[in-house]
Design a protein around this motif. Sequence first.
Motif, short mmCIF file in Angstrom:
data_model
loop_
_atom_site.label_atom_id
_atom_site.label_comp_id
_atom_site.label_asym_id
_atom_site.label_seq_id
_atom_site.Cartn_x
_atom_site.Cartn_y
_atom_site.Cartn_z
N ALA A 101 51.88 17.64 -8.72
CA ALA A 101 52.31 16.51 -7.82
C ALA A 101 52.68 16.36 -6.84
O ALA A 101 53.42 17.22 -6.00
CB ALA A 101 54.07 15.88 -9.41
N ILE A 102 52.01 15.55 -5.82
CA ILE A 102 52.89 15.40 -4.66
C ILE A 102 53.46 13.50 -4.39
O ILE A 102 52.94 12.63 -5.36
CB ILE A 102 51.49 14.97 -3.64
CG1 ILE A 102 50.05 14.16 -4.00
CG2 ILE A 102 50.65 16.15 -4.07
CD1 ILE A 102 48.89 14.46 -3.42
N GLU A 103 53.36 13.33 -3.07
CA GLU A 103 54.22 12.09 -2.92
C GLU A 103 53.70 11.72 -1.75
O GLU A 103 54.04 12.22 -0.90
CB GLU A 103 55.63 12.16 -3.17
CG GLU A 103 56.53 12.08 -4.14
CD GLU A 103 56.49 11.43 -5.32
OE1 GLU A 103 55.76 10.10 -4.50
OE2 GLU A 103 56.91 11.91 -6.86
N LEU A 104 52.83 10.94 -1.61
CA LEU A 104 51.61 10.25 -0.29
C LEU A 104 52.48 9.39 0.57
O LEU A 104 52.44 8.81 1.40
CB LEU A 104 50.96 9.73 -1.41
CG LEU A 104 49.25 10.58 -1.41
CD1 LEU A 104 48.26 9.80 -2.09
CD2 LEU A 104 49.47 11.96 -0.86
N MET A 270 36.77 9.54 -0.68
CA MET A 270 36.48 8.43 0.62
C MET A 270 36.97 6.69 0.72
O MET A 270 37.59 6.76 2.23
CB MET A 270 35.11 7.47 0.39
CG MET A 270 33.98 9.35 0.93
SD MET A 270 34.21 9.55 2.35
CE MET A 270 32.74 8.10 3.01
N ASP A 271 37.64 6.77 -0.79
CA ASP A 271 39.05 5.21 -0.13
C ASP A 271 40.12 5.88 0.38
O ASP A 271 41.16 4.80 0.72
CB ASP A 271 39.07 4.23 -1.66
CG ASP A 271 39.87 3.31 -2.06
OD1 ASP A 271 39.62 2.21 -1.39
OD2 ASP A 271 40.81 3.45 -2.79
N ASP A 272 40.62 7.12 -0.29
CA ASP A 272 41.53 7.66 0.02
C ASP A 272 41.75 9.43 0.66
O ASP A 272 41.99 9.98 -0.59
CB ASP A 272 42.83 7.30 -0.52
CG ASP A 272 44.74 7.06 -0.52
OD1 ASP A 272 44.58 8.25 1.15
OD2 ASP A 272 45.10 7.22 -1.38
N PHE A 273 41.51 9.62 1.65
CA PHE A 273 41.57 10.94 2.27
C PHE A 273 42.81 11.36 1.45
O PHE A 273 42.30 12.77 1.32
CB PHE A 273 41.07 10.72 3.38
CG PHE A 273 42.32 11.03 3.91
CD1 PHE A 273 43.35 11.99 4.51
CD2 PHE A 273 42.86 9.36 4.74
CE1 PHE A 273 44.23 11.86 5.58
CE2 PHE A 273 43.93 9.64 5.66
CZ PHE A 273 44.28 10.24 5.80
N GLU A 274 43.78 10.92 1.02
CA GLU A 274 44.83 12.07 0.84
C GLU A 274 44.96 12.67 -0.58
O GLU A 274 45.64 13.52 -1.05
CB GLU A 274 45.67 11.50 1.27
CG GLU A 274 46.48 11.26 2.14
CD GLU A 274 48.02 10.60 2.63
OE1 GLU A 274 49.04 11.12 3.65
OE2 GLU A 274 47.42 9.08 2.78
N LEU A 275 43.85 11.99 -1.47
CA LEU A 275 43.86 12.31 -2.17
C LEU A 275 43.25 13.53 -2.94
O LEU A 275 42.67 13.90 -4.08
CB LEU A 275 42.76 11.17 -3.65
CG LEU A 275 43.87 10.10 -3.61
CD1 LEU A 275 43.67 8.82 -4.75
CD2 LEU A 275 45.04 10.44 -4.89
N ALA A 276 42.43 14.23 -1.83
CA ALA A 276 41.49 15.06 -1.68
C ALA A 276 42.95 16.73 -1.82
O ALA A 276 42.20 17.12 -1.52
CB ALA A 276 41.18 14.92 -0.54
N CYS A 303 53.97 3.74 -5.82
CA CYS A 303 55.06 4.59 -4.95
C CYS A 303 54.43 5.42 -4.21
O CYS A 303 55.15 6.24 -3.35
CB CYS A 303 55.93 4.62 -5.80
SG CYS A 303 56.10 5.64 -7.23
N GLY A 304 53.16 5.37 -4.41
CA GLY A 304 52.34 6.93 -3.76
C GLY A 304 52.38 8.52 -4.43
O GLY A 304 52.35 9.36 -4.39
N HIS A 305 52.91 8.01 -5.51
CA HIS A 305 53.16 9.32 -6.71
C HIS A 305 52.11 9.49 -7.12
O HIS A 305 51.23 8.86 -7.95
CB HIS A 305 54.65 9.22 -7.85
CG HIS A 305 54.80 9.97 -8.58
ND1 HIS A 305 55.26 11.68 -8.20
CD2 HIS A 305 53.54 10.57 -9.69
CE1 HIS A 305 55.40 12.17 -9.14
NE2 HIS A 305 54.21 12.11 -10.18
#
Length: 344
Positions: A101-104, A270-276, A303-305
């Motif tokens: 689990a991460i918080e973006l 490609m839509d949201d690189f942070e999800l990598a 919320c970015g969770h």
Amino acid sequence: QPFPTRSSHPTDHRPHKHNTTTNRNRFIHRNNLQQPTTHGISARGDQINPASIQPNRNIVAIRIMTTPSPKEPNQPIPNVPDSVADVTAAKSVTTFRWSQAIELGYAEDSGGGGNEASLENEEPVCFHCGKVANEAESSKLSKCARCEVASYCSRECQVTNWKGGDGKVGHKHSCAAYKRVGEDMMIIFGDDKDAARQDILTRIRFYAYPYAVHKASITGPGFLFVQSDSSLAVLSLPVPILSNGRECPTQRSVLLHWLTMKEYDSEVCMDDFELAGVRKELKAAVETHDEEFEVPVLMRFRCGHVAVGIAPLVPDFKLCAVLGKEYYGSGQGDGALQLNIDDM
């Protein structure tokens, strides 16, 4: 618009081919997670009442040892575990397993999603009648002693709201959820976040899991991508009432995709690189889950969770396959599914 609309047949409340979008690539862009939307999609299931099934209730078969009669052969009882280890293994697949689990840290605006910023601009009201403090008998609102969130203008309102009725969920069924989110509508502890995600998946399981099983039979192994333009705290509440007693300003919905890892790499990242950043755990979940008992899940909220895990398949695989074919079988396996949480 992050969520496309759909129509439903006036005489059939079950999801059907018109309930899915025609373009499976229409994900919620991270910029749109800050934009409120009112495009709610109703997905009613009159033949199935999810509220009638209690979550996390495991049924374990127990072998009863008896002495067979001479006329009956000593045959083993089918589908019964032979040892305690077998029972433990059977129960292990009926639990949620969260691997990451991460918080973006998506920026929150002040207008939608029921976030903490919108709470600061509105005075709390009675959870039952909607009165503000200066309209109450004692010129102030009292809080529920258990959750310390729900406010009431009188003892009568508190007792009535606790019991519920007239189609409304009583506070006794949502008190724990409000205690979890607190007055600021923020979930702090990891265990509480796990429980919130599980509550959401449990609520949509009769539509989400048949959808996942059906799509997997067409496109192959993958994962269920669950997105919402509501925060984790807002979406986890049993009712669309914020901690200040006011209704959510936007419709609470989830958008579902069934994606392969190839589609995840080429489209989602490609839509949201942070999800990598969750790719390793997501790939492991896809490769190691038991498809007859589990579903790999990737969840993302306003919320970015973001969380990756494996959820128990409830209803079971065979029933999900039947429901999936009935609900979504007329399509070609393309498209997303949007569910209006408060109509389920």
